[in-house]
Write a protein that holds these residues in place. Sequence first.
Motif, PDB file in Angstrom:
ATOM      1  N   UNK A  83       0.663  -1.276   0.101  1.00 30.52           N
ATOM      2  CA  UNK A  83      -0.335   0.209  -0.257  1.00 30.52           C
ATOM      3  C   UNK A  83       0.833   1.070   0.105  1.00 30.52           C
ATOM      4  N   UNK A  84       2.051   1.129   0.878  1.00 28.91           N
ATOM      5  CA  UNK A  84       2.701   1.900   1.122  1.00 28.91           C
ATOM      6  C   UNK A  84       3.280   2.849  -0.920  1.00 28.91           C
ATOM      7  N   UNK A  85       4.066   1.807  -1.841  1.00 24.99           N
ATOM      8  CA  UNK A  85       4.014   2.334  -3.259  1.00 24.99           C
ATOM      9  C   UNK A  85       3.153   2.847  -4.040  1.00 24.99           C
ATOM     10  N   UNK A  86       2.166   2.061  -3.364  1.00 29.16           N
ATOM     11  CA  UNK A  86       0.904   2.672  -4.179  1.00 29.16           C
ATOM     12  C   UNK A  86       0.177   4.443  -3.659  1.00 29.16           C
ATOM     13  N   UNK A  87       0.310   4.380  -2.674  1.00 27.80           N
ATOM     14  CA  UNK A  87      -0.276   5.870  -2.313  1.00 27.80           C
ATOM     15  C   UNK A  87       1.007   6.434  -2.875  1.00 27.80           C
ATOM     16  N   UNK A  88       2.454   6.792  -3.127  1.00 33.10           N
ATOM     17  CA  UNK A  88       3.098   7.632  -3.498  1.00 33.10           C
ATOM     18  C   UNK A  88       1.884   7.963  -4.714  1.00 33.10           C
ATOM     19  N   UNK A  89       1.071   7.112  -5.397  1.00 28.16           N
ATOM     20  CA  UNK A  89       0.842   7.359  -6.825  1.00 28.16           C
ATOM     21  C   UNK A  89      -0.385   7.756  -7.054  1.00 28.16           C
ATOM     22  N   UNK A  90      -0.930   7.385  -5.658  1.00 33.06           N
ATOM     23  CA  UNK A  90      -2.171   7.749  -5.177  1.00 33.06           C
ATOM     24  C   UNK A  90      -2.242   8.467  -4.307  1.00 33.06           C
ATOM     25  N   UNK A  91      -2.314   9.978  -3.972  1.00 33.99           N
ATOM     26  CA  UNK A  91      -2.105  10.948  -2.582  1.00 33.99           C
ATOM     27  C   UNK A  91      -3.420  10.705  -1.791  1.00 33.99           C
ATOM     28  N   UNK A  92      -5.272  10.420  -2.573  1.00 29.74           N
ATOM     29  CA  UNK A  92      -5.965   9.944  -1.651  1.00 29.74           C
ATOM     30  C   UNK A  92      -5.699   8.639  -1.014  1.00 29.74           C
ATOM     31  N   UNK A  93      -5.315   7.546  -1.376  1.00 29.70           N
ATOM     32  CA  UNK A  93      -4.801   6.522  -0.467  1.00 29.70           C
ATOM     33  C   UNK A  93      -4.360   6.609   0.517  1.00 29.70           C
ATOM     34  N   UNK A  94      -3.163   8.093  -0.095  1.00 32.06           N
ATOM     35  CA  UNK A  94      -2.021   8.366   1.929  1.00 32.06           C
ATOM     36  C   UNK A  94      -2.547   8.767   2.730  1.00 32.06           C
ATOM     37  N   UNK A  95      -3.473   9.490   2.187  1.00 36.85           N
ATOM     38  CA  UNK A  95      -4.806  10.259   3.111  1.00 36.85           C
ATOM     39  C   UNK A  95      -5.581   9.319   3.839  1.00 36.85           C
ATOM     40  N   UNK A  99       2.318  10.297  17.703  1.00 33.24           N
ATOM     41  CA  UNK A  99       2.291   9.652  16.466  1.00 33.24           C
ATOM     42  C   UNK A  99       1.495   9.428  16.152  1.00 33.24           C
ATOM     43  N   UNK A 100       0.218   9.780  16.253  1.00 32.19           N
ATOM     44  CA  UNK A 100      -0.942   9.866  15.760  1.00 32.19           C
ATOM     45  C   UNK A 100      -1.355  10.845  15.390  1.00 32.19           C
ATOM     46  N   UNK A 101      -1.106  12.409  16.465  1.00 34.01           N
ATOM     47  CA  UNK A 101      -1.748  13.590  16.181  1.00 34.01           C
ATOM     48  C   UNK A 101      -0.513  13.729  14.843  1.00 34.01           C
ATOM     49  N   UNK A 102       0.827  13.778  14.931  1.00 37.32           N
ATOM     50  CA  UNK A 102       1.703  13.466  13.446  1.00 37.32           C
ATOM     51  C   UNK A 102       0.600  12.845  12.511  1.00 37.32           C
ATOM     52  N   UNK A 103       0.200  11.742  12.195  1.00 30.20           N
ATOM     53  CA  UNK A 103      -0.618  10.914  11.225  1.00 30.20           C
ATOM     54  C   UNK A 103      -1.939  12.242  11.271  1.00 30.20           C
ATOM     55  N   UNK A 104      -2.470  12.399  12.064  1.00 25.93           N
ATOM     56  CA  UNK A 104      -3.649  13.116  11.419  1.00 25.93           C
ATOM     57  C   UNK A 104      -3.205  14.268  10.462  1.00 25.93           C
ATOM     58  N   UNK A 105      -2.367  14.953  11.066  1.00 27.47           N
ATOM     59  CA  UNK A 105      -1.563  15.893  10.640  1.00 27.47           C
ATOM     60  C   UNK A 105      -1.009  16.125   8.582  1.00 27.47           C
ATOM     61  N   UNK A 106      -1.146  15.132   9.016  1.00 26.42           N
ATOM     62  CA  UNK A 106      -0.580  14.574   7.813  1.00 26.42           C
ATOM     63  C   UNK A 106      -1.464  14.458   6.618  1.00 26.42           C
ATOM     64  N   UNK A 107      -2.705  13.813   7.300  1.00 23.89           N
ATOM     65  CA  UNK A 107      -3.976  13.587   6.628  1.00 23.89           C
ATOM     66  C   UNK A 107      -4.592  14.728   6.115  1.00 23.89           C
ATOM     67  N   UNK A 108      -4.529  15.981   7.064  1.00 20.81           N
ATOM     68  CA  UNK A 108      -5.608  17.362   6.619  1.00 20.81           C
ATOM     69  C   UNK A 108      -4.956  17.697   5.517  1.00 20.81           C
ATOM     70  N   UNK A 109      -3.124  17.928   5.346  1.00 19.45           N
ATOM     71  CA  UNK A 109      -2.776  18.710   4.118  1.00 19.45           C
ATOM     72  C   UNK A 109      -3.516  17.993   2.795  1.00 19.45           C
ATOM     73  N   UNK A 110      -3.787  16.665   2.606  1.00 14.24           N
ATOM     74  CA  UNK A 110      -4.730  16.529   1.586  1.00 14.24           C
ATOM     75  C   UNK A 110      -5.284  17.156   1.397  1.00 14.24           C
ATOM     76  N   UNK A 111      -5.292  17.066  -0.494  1.00 13.32           N
ATOM     77  CA  UNK A 111      -6.129  18.697  -0.980  1.00 13.32           C
ATOM     78  C   UNK A 111      -7.275  17.760  -1.053  1.00 13.32           C
ATOM     79  N   UNK A 112      -7.860  17.152  -0.215  1.00 14.23           N
ATOM     80  CA  UNK A 112      -9.235  16.126  -0.147  1.00 14.23           C
ATOM     81  C   UNK A 112      -9.985  16.487   1.193  1.00 14.23           C
TER      82      UNK A 112
END
Length: 548
Positions: free
Chosen positions: A358-370, A388-401
Motif C-alpha cells: 500500500x505504501x508504494x501505491x500511495x505514492x502515486x495515489x495521494x488520496x490513498x495516502x490520506x 504519533x497519532x497526532x502527526x498522522x492526522x496532521x499529515x492527512x489534513x494536508x491532502x487536497x481532498x
Amino acid sequence: MEGFFKNNPDVKSGLFFLRSLAAIDMKGKLSILVLFVFCCTGLAASTAASRTATARQILVKLFEAAGRPDMKMPDIKMAAENGKVATYHPGNNIIELDPKAYDVCLEMGKDSLNALAFIIGHELAHSFQTEVRTGNLSTNFLSYDRIFSVPTRIEKVADIQGVFTAYLAGFYMGNVVPKLLPRLYDAYHLTGKTFKGYPPLEERNLTAKEVLGINETLIDLYETANYLLVMEKNDIAIACYEYILKYYQGRELYNNLGTVYLLSAFDFFLPETDRFVHPVEIDASSQLTKIEKSRGVYELSPQERQFRNRLLEKSIEYFQQAISLDQNYTTARLNAACALNMLGKPKAALAFLEKGDLASKARSAPELGGKIAIIKGISHALLGDLDVADRSFEAAMRFDNQKISAQAGFNRNVLYSKPETILPEHCFNFPENFRMLMQDIPLGRVSQLEPMPLDENGKTFRRSKTGQTSTFSFGDMNGNIISIVRFKNNMVSSFDLLEMTSTLDRAFFYNLVSTPTGYYLKSKADGLVIQVDNKGKVMELARVFVHR
C-alpha cells in the motif's frame, strides 16, 4: 429467470465484478474513446495489424474491468475468415476474431467500439469458465449447439457476461446487441435459414433481450442497495447483494457485504474505538455510522460485546474474500484495517496496512495516502501513542481532498477529548432552499406492478423508470418498507463539503458516506440523499420514503 441461473456453477465462478456508478460516468466513456483515438466516429478502417491492436486494447480494458488478476489474460488475433465471428481456444488461451465480424462492427459507426466490446467480452467470459478451460472446449460466438463443443447453457451465461463486462469497462450496451445480431446473421448468410448448430435469429434476439433485462436488474439492484445502506436499511441491502451473488460473485460485492456488517457493529457503540471517524468505504458508498445510543454510560453487556465482535469478524471474512479475488484491491484492505481497529486490534491493523504494498501505491495515489494516514492515526491513538497519532492526522489534513482533510481534522480534535453522546435531534439537515426543491419530487407509481422476489424470507422489490427517474420500492408480506426515487442531477451544480456545516461534529460525519470516488450525503429527517464526486459535482439525487 432466477431458476435457470441460480445454481449455475459458471455464473458463480466470479465472472462479473461490479464497479461504482462513478466508474462508468461520461468521463470514463470519454477516456475510452480518447484511448482508442476514435472519439465519436468509432472504429476506423485499418490494416490487419492495427485492427489486432485495436481489439487488444479493448480486451485489456475488458479484462481490467472484469477484475480477475488470478487469471491470465488471453491473447487476441485476427483469424482467417471462419464463419464463427469469434472463438476462444483454451489450449493456447487465444481469442480469434473473424475479420468479417470486425467489418460488421465497423459499419455500426459510433456504436462500433461498443459492438466489438460485446463480442470480445463474450469470448473473454469463456476464458474464465471452468468447464471450458478444464474440458478444453473451443467456442463459437454464433453457435448454441453441442456440435461445436459448448452447450447452450455456457453460451447463454457468456452472453450475460459479455454485456456486463462491457458495461463495467464503460462501453454503452443499450440497444447495441439487438442491432448487432441481425447484422451478423446477414453477413454470415444465416438470416431466415436453419443450420445445425446455429439458433434462428429470433431465438438469439430473445436471448439478447433476456440478457439485457437480467443485467439491467442486477445493475439497478446493486446501485440501489448502496442507497439502502446509506439509509441504514442493512437487512434489505444484504438481501440485494445476496440476490446478485446468485448470478455472479465479485470483489465489490464481498467488500460491500463486509461493510454492511462492519457498519452494523456501530449499533454497539464502544467509545475507545468508535469515537474516531474511520475511513470505511463501499465500492459506491461507505463511511455510514449510526447515531450513538444515549445510554448515559458507555458500557456494553458481555452479550452485546460478543455480538459486536461477531459482526466485525464477519466483515473481515468478506473483505478477505474480496482480497482473494484481487490482491491489489485497496478498498477492501483499508476496510479490513478499520475493522481490526474497531475490534481493538490496532497492532493487527498496522500490520495489515503493511501488506499489499500500500505504501508504494500511495505514492502515486495521494488520496490513498490520506486514508492510510487516518487509519494509522487511529491505530496509534488506540495504542496510546498520541504524538504519533497526532502527526498522522496532521499529515492527512494536508491532502487536497475535503473529505479526507475534514475526517482527519475531526479525529485530531477527538484525540485529546472525551467522546460526547450524540442525540437524534442533532442529525444533519440540508439547507432549506434545497429541501424545498427536493420535496417536489414525487414517488413513482409502482403499486400496480408485480413484485419481484428478493430473498427466501419474503422480501420483494418493484421498480419503475420514467426518463432519468427511477423508483424502487422494497417490501415484504406486510407491505412496503422503503421506497427510493433516484434521478440524475439537473438541479444542483455542486456542493461544497465544508460549507455544509458550521462545525464538523460527529453528527455530520454520521451522515457522510464515503466512496473511492466521492461520497454520499444524507439527511434522514429530510429523507434526502445526494451522490457527489471528489470534485464536488452532484451526480445523482434521491428522495427516500420510509414506510415503516
